[in-house]
Scaffold this motif. Structure first.
Motif, PDB file in Angstrom:
ATOM      1  N   LEU A 133      -3.711  -5.070 -44.439  1.00 45.53           N
ATOM      2  CA  LEU A 133      -3.001  -3.912 -43.901  1.00 45.53           C
ATOM      3  C   LEU A 133      -1.828  -3.510 -44.792  1.00 45.53           C
ATOM      4  O   LEU A 133      -1.504  -2.325 -44.913  1.00 45.53           O
ATOM      5  CB  LEU A 133      -2.509  -4.220 -42.482  1.00 45.53           C
ATOM      6  N   GLY A 134      -1.196  -4.495 -45.423  1.00 46.10           N
ATOM      7  CA  GLY A 134      -0.076  -4.176 -46.299  1.00 46.10           C
ATOM      8  C   GLY A 134      -0.396  -4.233 -47.770  1.00 46.10           C
ATOM      9  O   GLY A 134       0.489  -4.011 -48.610  1.00 46.10           O
ATOM     10  N   ALA A 135      -1.652  -4.514 -48.122  1.00 46.22           N
ATOM     11  CA  ALA A 135      -2.019  -4.748 -49.526  1.00 46.22           C
ATOM     12  C   ALA A 135      -1.687  -3.564 -50.421  1.00 46.22           C
ATOM     13  O   ALA A 135      -1.160  -3.736 -51.521  1.00 46.22           O
ATOM     14  CB  ALA A 135      -3.509  -5.079 -49.621  1.00 46.22           C
ATOM     15  N   LEU A 136      -1.973  -2.354 -49.975  1.00 45.19           N
ATOM     16  CA  LEU A 136      -1.705  -1.154 -50.770  1.00 45.19           C
ATOM     17  C   LEU A 136      -0.504  -0.374 -50.242  1.00 45.19           C
ATOM     18  O   LEU A 136       0.162   0.336 -51.000  1.00 45.19           O
ATOM     19  CB  LEU A 136      -2.939  -0.249 -50.802  1.00 45.19           C
ATOM     20  N   TYR A 137      -0.239  -0.522 -48.969  1.00 45.72           N
ATOM     21  CA  TYR A 137       0.888   0.198 -48.360  1.00 45.72           C
ATOM     22  C   TYR A 137       2.227  -0.327 -48.867  1.00 45.72           C
ATOM     23  O   TYR A 137       3.144   0.456 -49.166  1.00 45.72           O
ATOM     24  CB  TYR A 137       0.806   0.065 -46.840  1.00 45.72           C
ATOM     25  N   SER A 163      -4.296   1.271 -45.445  1.00 47.79           N
ATOM     26  CA  SER A 163      -3.183   0.838 -46.281  1.00 47.79           C
ATOM     27  C   SER A 163      -2.958   1.787 -47.451  1.00 47.79           C
ATOM     28  O   SER A 163      -1.816   1.972 -47.905  1.00 47.79           O
ATOM     29  CB  SER A 163      -3.447  -0.580 -46.808  1.00 47.79           C
ATOM     30  N   SER A 164      -4.025   2.399 -47.943  1.00 42.16           N
ATOM     31  CA  SER A 164      -3.899   3.293 -49.098  1.00 42.16           C
ATOM     32  C   SER A 164      -3.603   4.724 -48.714  1.00 42.16           C
ATOM     33  O   SER A 164      -3.105   5.503 -49.537  1.00 42.16           O
ATOM     34  CB  SER A 164      -5.198   3.262 -49.916  1.00 42.16           C
ATOM     35  N   PHE A 165      -3.891   5.102 -47.463  1.00 47.01           N
ATOM     36  CA  PHE A 165      -3.832   6.516 -47.066  1.00 47.01           C
ATOM     37  C   PHE A 165      -2.589   6.873 -46.261  1.00 47.01           C
ATOM     38  O   PHE A 165      -1.915   7.860 -46.553  1.00 47.01           O
ATOM     39  CB  PHE A 165      -5.086   6.870 -46.277  1.00 47.01           C
ATOM     40  N   VAL A 166      -2.280   6.066 -45.220  1.00 49.89           N
ATOM     41  CA  VAL A 166      -1.235   6.463 -44.277  1.00 49.89           C
ATOM     42  C   VAL A 166       0.136   6.393 -44.946  1.00 49.89           C
ATOM     43  O   VAL A 166       0.364   5.621 -45.873  1.00 49.89           O
ATOM     44  CB  VAL A 166      -1.261   5.580 -43.017  1.00 49.89           C
ATOM     45  N   ARG A 167       1.050   7.196 -44.443  1.00 48.76           N
ATOM     46  CA  ARG A 167       2.395   7.248 -45.013  1.00 48.76           C
ATOM     47  C   ARG A 167       3.418   6.496 -44.166  1.00 48.76           C
ATOM     48  O   ARG A 167       4.565   6.345 -44.584  1.00 48.76           O
ATOM     49  CB  ARG A 167       2.812   8.708 -45.188  1.00 48.76           C
ATOM     50  N   SER A 168       3.021   6.030 -43.002  1.00 49.44           N
ATOM     51  CA  SER A 168       3.909   5.203 -42.181  1.00 49.44           C
ATOM     52  C   SER A 168       3.074   4.535 -41.097  1.00 49.44           C
ATOM     53  O   SER A 168       2.008   5.023 -40.724  1.00 49.44           O
ATOM     54  CB  SER A 168       5.023   6.035 -41.548  1.00 49.44           C
ATOM     55  N   LYS A 169       3.567   3.387 -40.629  1.00 52.78           N
ATOM     56  CA  LYS A 169       2.980   2.669 -39.493  1.00 52.78           C
ATOM     57  C   LYS A 169       1.475   2.434 -39.650  1.00 52.78           C
ATOM     58  O   LYS A 169       0.660   2.905 -38.851  1.00 52.78           O
ATOM     59  CB  LYS A 169       3.270   3.394 -38.188  1.00 52.78           C
ATOM     60  N   PRO A 170       1.049   1.684 -40.672  1.00 47.72           N
ATOM     61  CA  PRO A 170      -0.391   1.462 -40.873  1.00 47.72           C
ATOM     62  C   PRO A 170      -1.055   0.704 -39.728  1.00 47.72           C
ATOM     63  O   PRO A 170      -2.242   0.916 -39.460  1.00 47.72           O
ATOM     64  CB  PRO A 170      -0.432   0.649 -42.179  1.00 47.72           C
ATOM     65  N   LEU A 208      -4.759   1.648 -33.194  1.00 43.99           N
ATOM     66  CA  LEU A 208      -4.703   2.638 -32.117  1.00 43.99           C
ATOM     67  C   LEU A 208      -5.663   3.797 -32.332  1.00 43.99           C
ATOM     68  O   LEU A 208      -6.196   4.353 -31.366  1.00 43.99           O
ATOM     69  CB  LEU A 208      -3.275   3.158 -31.960  1.00 43.99           C
ATOM     70  N   LEU A 209      -5.900   4.192 -33.600  1.00 44.04           N
ATOM     71  CA  LEU A 209      -6.841   5.287 -33.844  1.00 44.04           C
ATOM     72  C   LEU A 209      -8.252   4.946 -33.359  1.00 44.04           C
ATOM     73  O   LEU A 209      -8.871   5.746 -32.643  1.00 44.04           O
ATOM     74  CB  LEU A 209      -6.843   5.655 -35.334  1.00 44.04           C
ATOM     75  N   PRO A 210      -8.825   3.755 -33.707  1.00 48.76           N
ATOM     76  CA  PRO A 210     -10.141   3.409 -33.142  1.00 48.76           C
ATOM     77  C   PRO A 210     -10.121   3.289 -31.623  1.00 48.76           C
ATOM     78  O   PRO A 210     -11.108   3.637 -30.963  1.00 48.76           O
ATOM     79  CB  PRO A 210     -10.467   2.062 -33.803  1.00 48.76           C
ATOM     80  N   LEU A 211      -9.003   2.792 -31.067  1.00 46.01           N
ATOM     81  CA  LEU A 211      -8.896   2.719 -29.605  1.00 46.01           C
ATOM     82  C   LEU A 211      -8.933   4.109 -28.991  1.00 46.01           C
ATOM     83  O   LEU A 211      -9.611   4.338 -27.983  1.00 46.01           O
ATOM     84  CB  LEU A 211      -7.597   2.005 -29.213  1.00 46.01           C
ATOM     85  N   GLN A 246      -5.346   6.012 -56.249  1.00 46.93           N
ATOM     86  CA  GLN A 246      -5.084   6.829 -57.434  1.00 46.93           C
ATOM     87  C   GLN A 246      -4.202   8.034 -57.111  1.00 46.93           C
ATOM     88  O   GLN A 246      -3.415   8.480 -57.952  1.00 46.93           O
ATOM     89  CB  GLN A 246      -6.407   7.321 -58.029  1.00 46.93           C
ATOM     90  N   LYS A 247      -4.322   8.549 -55.868  1.00 50.52           N
ATOM     91  CA  LYS A 247      -3.666   9.811 -55.534  1.00 50.52           C
ATOM     92  C   LYS A 247      -2.299   9.636 -54.885  1.00 50.52           C
ATOM     93  O   LYS A 247      -1.436  10.510 -55.039  1.00 50.52           O
ATOM     94  CB  LYS A 247      -4.566  10.626 -54.586  1.00 50.52           C
ATOM     95  N   ARG A 248      -2.085   8.533 -54.156  1.00 46.15           N
ATOM     96  CA  ARG A 248      -0.854   8.397 -53.385  1.00 46.15           C
ATOM     97  C   ARG A 248       0.020   7.274 -53.899  1.00 46.15           C
ATOM     98  O   ARG A 248      -0.464   6.160 -54.097  1.00 46.15           O
ATOM     99  CB  ARG A 248      -1.168   8.161 -51.902  1.00 46.15           C
ATOM    100  N   THR A 249       1.291   7.569 -54.069  1.00 45.53           N
ATOM    101  CA  THR A 249       2.242   6.551 -54.516  1.00 45.53           C
ATOM    102  C   THR A 249       3.486   6.507 -53.643  1.00 45.53           C
ATOM    103  O   THR A 249       4.433   5.804 -53.945  1.00 45.53           O
ATOM    104  CB  THR A 249       2.679   6.821 -55.966  1.00 45.53           C
ATOM    105  N   GLU A 250       3.489   7.276 -52.531  1.00 47.71           N
ATOM    106  CA  GLU A 250       4.696   7.364 -51.706  1.00 47.71           C
ATOM    107  C   GLU A 250       4.373   7.079 -50.244  1.00 47.71           C
ATOM    108  O   GLU A 250       3.220   7.176 -49.801  1.00 47.71           O
ATOM    109  CB  GLU A 250       5.342   8.754 -51.829  1.00 47.71           C
ATOM    110  N   THR A 251       5.393   6.707 -49.488  1.00 47.53           N
ATOM    111  CA  THR A 251       5.294   6.572 -48.044  1.00 47.53           C
ATOM    112  C   THR A 251       6.501   7.225 -47.415  1.00 47.53           C
ATOM    113  O   THR A 251       7.466   7.582 -48.093  1.00 47.53           O
ATOM    114  CB  THR A 251       5.248   5.085 -47.621  1.00 47.53           C
ATOM    115  N   TYR A 252       6.458   7.333 -46.095  1.00 42.06           N
ATOM    116  CA  TYR A 252       7.598   7.851 -45.348  1.00 42.06           C
ATOM    117  C   TYR A 252       8.311   6.762 -44.571  1.00 42.06           C
ATOM    118  O   TYR A 252       9.050   7.030 -43.658  1.00 42.06           O
ATOM    119  CB  TYR A 252       7.143   8.955 -44.386  1.00 42.06           C
ATOM    120  N   ALA A 253       8.033   5.496 -44.908  1.00 42.44           N
ATOM    121  CA  ALA A 253       8.634   4.390 -44.160  1.00 42.44           C
ATOM    122  C   ALA A 253      10.134   4.325 -44.428  1.00 42.44           C
ATOM    123  O   ALA A 253      10.599   4.648 -45.518  1.00 42.44           O
ATOM    124  CB  ALA A 253       7.981   3.078 -44.570  1.00 42.44           C
TER     125      ALA A 253
END
Length: 342
Positions: free
Chosen positions: A112-116, A218-225, A231-234, A335-342
């Motif tokens: 979950l935190g590997a790429l985030y 981990s690679s896509f979301v910008r906060s709270k992975p 919760l999304l699958p739920l 490749q595309k994302r290098t930032e988060t909003y955390a």
């Protein structure tokens, strides 16, 4: 000089091995120390139980001594010996469950935190400045999760088995009981440990949907992975159940929770593929002896036939393909994302 530089240039294999070592050293606490500590805690509990049992037996005048298990082993038939060995296997595997649960938690939060985490602290920019591809980076994390961590957990399990058998044997010997003929069969123990090693690639294949989904989050979301991953699958499951979408495809209501939610959230739990093996046994053998076949499979789920049933199941390979697709998507977003909003 050019020839020397070419000779000393790192190869893709050496770079990838270095990336895997990096994952181990950065997460040694979870990969190495967690299963070891769980094993030590379990052994401490066993030691306390043996001491308590001895004190209680002494207080009540209970004396268990003089048993000759060697003579008992000689009188046992081949079928009884096999059943006794299977019982020992089940007992040893049962006490391995805490390490397996700890491994699942470690791998889940690691992925979950590997790429985030790299994006949150902006260290992803540093790694991108090195001659290392995003594909190699992501795959090194996959290998660390599905091979390195399970290998270390298996080593802790074997250590736990040895420590438990040693303590039990010492306790028995102190009471005049010889446990060696039945508990310390080299062929039996080595076969069990080899099977545990064989299970690592099977668990890896089964875990690919969870691995892919967690790396994708981990690679896509910008906060709270974590919220996205769970919760999304739920939420999707609740919506599917509410509108009865699955009934339009003649699927049972629990299909989503078992084959989608269960596979992408709990796939890293070791032995999650047992249900797929049971289902295949039922489908192949019909309904007449389903109950007996299930019991046989549970009794011999580490046998060659049991493992082949799992490897031939559709659930395993469909999930593996989906997992590979999500890992590919994780490489893309890496490749595309290098930032988060955390």
């Amino acid at each position: 000089m050019n020839a020397v530089a070419t000779t000393n240039a790192p190869t893709p294999v050496s770079v990838f091995a270095w990336l895997v070592k990096r994952e181990y050293w950065e997460h040694r606490g979870g990969f190495f120390w967690t299963p070891l500590i769980v094993a030590l805690v379990f052994i401490s509990i066993v030691l306390l139980v043996l001491i308590t049992a001895d004190i209680t037996a002494h207080q009540h005048g209970i004396n268990v001594s003089g048993m000759n298990l060697g003579q008992l082993a000689e009188k046992m038939t081949a079928e009884n010996t096999v059943k006794f060995a299977a019982g020992v296997d089940i007992g040893l595997l049962g006490m391995s469950a805490p390490i397996g649960i700890a491994l699942a938690f470690v791998v889940f939060f690691y992925l979950l935190g590997a790429l985030y985490d790299d994006r949150r602290d902006r260290s992803a920019l540093f790694w991108k400045s090195l001659p290392v591809s995003d594909l190699s980076t992501v795959l090194s994390k996959v290998v660390a999760a599905v091979l390195v961590a399970p290998l270390l957990a298996t080593a802790a399990i074997i250590m736990l088995h040895l420590a438990f058998l040693t303590l039990t044997s010492l306790y028995a010997m102190l009471h005049g009981v010889n446990p060696l003929p039945l508990l310390w069969s080299p062929d039996h123990l080595i076969a069990l440990w080899l099977k545990l090693l064989i299970l690592i690639p099977i668990n890896a294949l089964w875990a690919l949907p969870t691995v892919g989904w967690l790396l994708l989050c981990s690679s896509f979301v910008r906060s709270k992975p974590f919220l996205w991953a769970v919760l999304l699958p739920l939420l999707v499951g609740a919506i599917v159940a509410w509108i009865n979408l699955l009934q339009q495809f003649a699927l049972p209501s629990g299909w989503y929770w078992k084959n989608i939610f269960g596979r992408i959230v709990f796939g890293v739990v070791p032995g999650g593929w047992v249900s797929a093996g049971l289902a295949r046994v039922s489908n192949v053998n019909g309904d007449i002896n389903v109950g007996l076949n299930k019991l046989d499979f549970m009794h011999n789920f580490l046998s060659v036939d049991g493992l082949l049933n799992v490897l031939m199941s559709r659930e395993l390979w469909i999930g593996a393909v989906a997992g590979v697709a999500m890992i590919a998507a994780a490489v893309y977003f890496r490749q595309k994302r290098t930032e988060t909003y955390a």
